[in-house]
Write a protein that holds these residues in place. Structure first.
Motif, PDB file in Angstrom:
ATOM      1  N   ASP A  63       0.824  -1.216   0.000  1.00  0.00           N
ATOM      2  CA  ASP A  63       0.000   0.000   0.000  1.00  0.00           C
ATOM      3  C   ASP A  63       0.855   1.263   0.000  1.00  0.00           C
ATOM      4  O   ASP A  63       0.511   2.257   0.624  1.00  0.00           O
ATOM      5  N   ARG A  64       1.956   1.205  -0.705  1.00  0.00           N
ATOM      6  CA  ARG A  64       2.907   2.316  -0.680  1.00  0.00           C
ATOM      7  C   ARG A  64       2.283   3.651  -1.092  1.00  0.00           C
ATOM      8  O   ARG A  64       2.477   4.670  -0.438  1.00  0.00           O
ATOM      9  N   ARG A  65       1.519   3.659  -2.168  1.00  0.00           N
ATOM     10  CA  ARG A  65       0.910   4.924  -2.629  1.00  0.00           C
ATOM     11  C   ARG A  65      -0.065   5.484  -1.605  1.00  0.00           C
ATOM     12  O   ARG A  65      -0.119   6.690  -1.381  1.00  0.00           O
ATOM     13  N   ARG A  66      -0.836   4.599  -0.978  1.00  0.00           N
ATOM     14  CA  ARG A  66      -1.770   5.061   0.050  1.00  0.00           C
ATOM     15  C   ARG A  66      -1.019   5.658   1.225  1.00  0.00           C
ATOM     16  O   ARG A  66      -1.379   6.722   1.733  1.00  0.00           O
ATOM     17  N   HIS A  67       0.059   4.995   1.641  1.00  0.00           N
ATOM     18  CA  HIS A  67       0.862   5.519   2.747  1.00  0.00           C
ATOM     19  C   HIS A  67       1.483   6.865   2.382  1.00  0.00           C
ATOM     20  O   HIS A  67       1.513   7.783   3.208  1.00  0.00           O
ATOM     21  N   GLN A  68       1.965   6.983   1.165  1.00  0.00           N
ATOM     22  CA  GLN A  68       2.534   8.254   0.730  1.00  0.00           C
ATOM     23  C   GLN A  68       1.482   9.359   0.782  1.00  0.00           C
ATOM     24  O   GLN A  68       1.747  10.456   1.280  1.00  0.00           O
ATOM     25  N   ALA A  69       0.288   9.054   0.291  1.00  0.00           N
ATOM     26  CA  ALA A  69      -0.784  10.047   0.295  1.00  0.00           C
ATOM     27  C   ALA A  69      -1.153  10.451   1.717  1.00  0.00           C
ATOM     28  O   ALA A  69      -1.333  11.644   2.005  1.00  0.00           O
ATOM     29  N   GLU A  70      -1.254   9.479   2.613  1.00  0.00           N
ATOM     30  CA  GLU A  70      -1.583   9.791   4.007  1.00  0.00           C
ATOM     31  C   GLU A  70      -0.531  10.699   4.630  1.00  0.00           C
ATOM     32  O   GLU A  70      -0.859  11.657   5.342  1.00  0.00           O
ATOM     33  N   GLN A  71       0.742  10.398   4.371  1.00  0.00           N
ATOM     34  CA  GLN A  71       1.818  11.209   4.929  1.00  0.00           C
ATOM     35  C   GLN A  71       1.799  12.624   4.353  1.00  0.00           C
ATOM     36  O   GLN A  71       2.003  13.601   5.069  1.00  0.00           O
ATOM     37  N   ILE A  72       1.543  12.734   3.066  1.00  0.00           N
ATOM     38  CA  ILE A  72       1.508  14.055   2.426  1.00  0.00           C
ATOM     39  C   ILE A  72       0.364  14.884   2.996  1.00  0.00           C
ATOM     40  O   ILE A  72       0.549  16.067   3.322  1.00  0.00           O
ATOM     41  N   PHE A  73      -0.817  14.286   3.145  1.00  0.00           N
ATOM     42  CA  PHE A  73      -1.945  15.032   3.713  1.00  0.00           C
ATOM     43  C   PHE A  73      -1.660  15.457   5.150  1.00  0.00           C
ATOM     44  O   PHE A  73      -1.965  16.580   5.548  1.00  0.00           O
ATOM     45  N   ALA A  74      -1.058  14.575   5.946  1.00  0.00           N
ATOM     46  CA  ALA A  74      -0.727  14.915   7.329  1.00  0.00           C
ATOM     47  C   ALA A  74       0.294  16.047   7.375  1.00  0.00           C
ATOM     48  O   ALA A  74       0.181  16.967   8.189  1.00  0.00           O
ATOM     49  N   LEU A  75       1.289  15.987   6.497  1.00  0.00           N
ATOM     50  CA  LEU A  75       2.309  17.038   6.467  1.00  0.00           C
ATOM     51  C   LEU A  75       1.742  18.363   5.962  1.00  0.00           C
ATOM     52  O   LEU A  75       2.164  19.430   6.417  1.00  0.00           O
ATOM     53  N   ASN A  76       0.798  18.308   5.038  1.00  0.00           N
ATOM     54  CA  ASN A  76       0.146  19.545   4.587  1.00  0.00           C
ATOM     55  C   ASN A  76      -0.563  20.224   5.744  1.00  0.00           C
ATOM     56  O   ASN A  76      -0.485  21.445   5.913  1.00  0.00           O
ATOM     57  N   ASP A  77      -1.253  19.431   6.556  1.00  0.00           N
ATOM     58  CA  ASP A  77      -1.933  19.976   7.727  1.00  0.00           C
ATOM     59  C   ASP A  77      -0.916  20.559   8.702  1.00  0.00           C
ATOM     60  O   ASP A  77      -1.117  21.649   9.250  1.00  0.00           O
ATOM     61  N   CYS A  78       0.189  19.841   8.900  1.00  0.00           N
ATOM     62  CA  CYS A  78       1.256  20.321   9.783  1.00  0.00           C
ATOM     63  C   CYS A  78       1.824  21.643   9.275  1.00  0.00           C
ATOM     64  O   CYS A  78       2.030  22.583  10.046  1.00  0.00           O
ATOM     65  N   ALA A  79       2.068  21.723   7.976  1.00  0.00           N
ATOM     66  CA  ALA A  79       2.615  22.951   7.383  1.00  0.00           C
ATOM     67  C   ALA A  79       1.630  24.113   7.538  1.00  0.00           C
ATOM     68  O   ALA A  79       2.033  25.237   7.865  1.00  0.00           O
ATOM     69  N   ARG A  80       0.340  23.855   7.323  1.00  0.00           N
ATOM     70  CA  ARG A  80      -0.668  24.901   7.476  1.00  0.00           C
ATOM     71  C   ARG A  80      -0.702  25.427   8.902  1.00  0.00           C
ATOM     72  O   ARG A  80      -0.727  26.644   9.137  1.00  0.00           O
ATOM     73  N   ARG A  81      -0.671  24.513   9.875  1.00  0.00           N
ATOM     74  CA  ARG A  81      -0.692  24.932  11.280  1.00  0.00           C
ATOM     75  C   ARG A  81       0.582  25.690  11.644  1.00  0.00           C
ATOM     76  O   ARG A  81       0.547  26.658  12.408  1.00  0.00           O
ATOM     77  N   ALA A  82       1.710  25.251  11.096  1.00  0.00           N
ATOM     78  CA  ALA A  82       2.975  25.946  11.361  1.00  0.00           C
ATOM     79  C   ALA A  82       2.931  27.366  10.802  1.00  0.00           C
ATOM     80  O   ALA A  82       3.390  28.311  11.455  1.00  0.00           O
TER      81      ALA A  82
END
Length: 110
Positions: free
Chosen positions: A57-76
């Motif tokens: 499920d590599r692509r799914r994991h990549q997508a999950e990480q990217i979405f989580a990091l986008n949220d982190c970047a927005r909050r930062a």
């Protein structure tokens, strides 16, 4: 069904990076198992499944990480922590394959 539940619980403990001593305590409390070899077998199965899931499920994991990091970047950025936001965007680029190597200035020549 009980074995699957134990493997899933072991995966959670591994993901939480619990020390082995604490995992043994939890296994004794939750499963009634104190045999170290049995606990080690469950942990080995859990690790093996985690690797298999990551590979399949590599692509799914990549997508999950990217979405989580986008949220982190927005909050930062909202907190005006721009270095943290840039770092999150950099990792997003690395995960997405846009950035292959660390950006470093060239070494000064003597």
């Amino acid at each position: 069904m009980e074995v699957e539940t134990r493997i899933a619980e072991a995966q959670l403990w591994i993901a939480q990076r619990l020390p082995l001593a604490q995992i043994r305590e939890k296994a004794a409390q939750n499963w009634g198992i104190t045999n170290i070899k049995t606990i080690s077998r469950y942990l080995a199965l859990a690790r093996q499944r985690m690797v298999e899931e990551l590979i399949t499920d590599r692509r799914r994991h990549q997508a999950e990480q990217i979405f989580a990091l986008n949220d982190c970047a927005r909050r930062a950025m909202d907190a005006e922590q721009f270095n943290a936001a840039v770092g999150a965007f950099r990792v997003i680029a690395e995960i997405g394959g846009l950035l292959r190597a660390p950006i470093k200035p060239p070494e000064p020549r003597a």
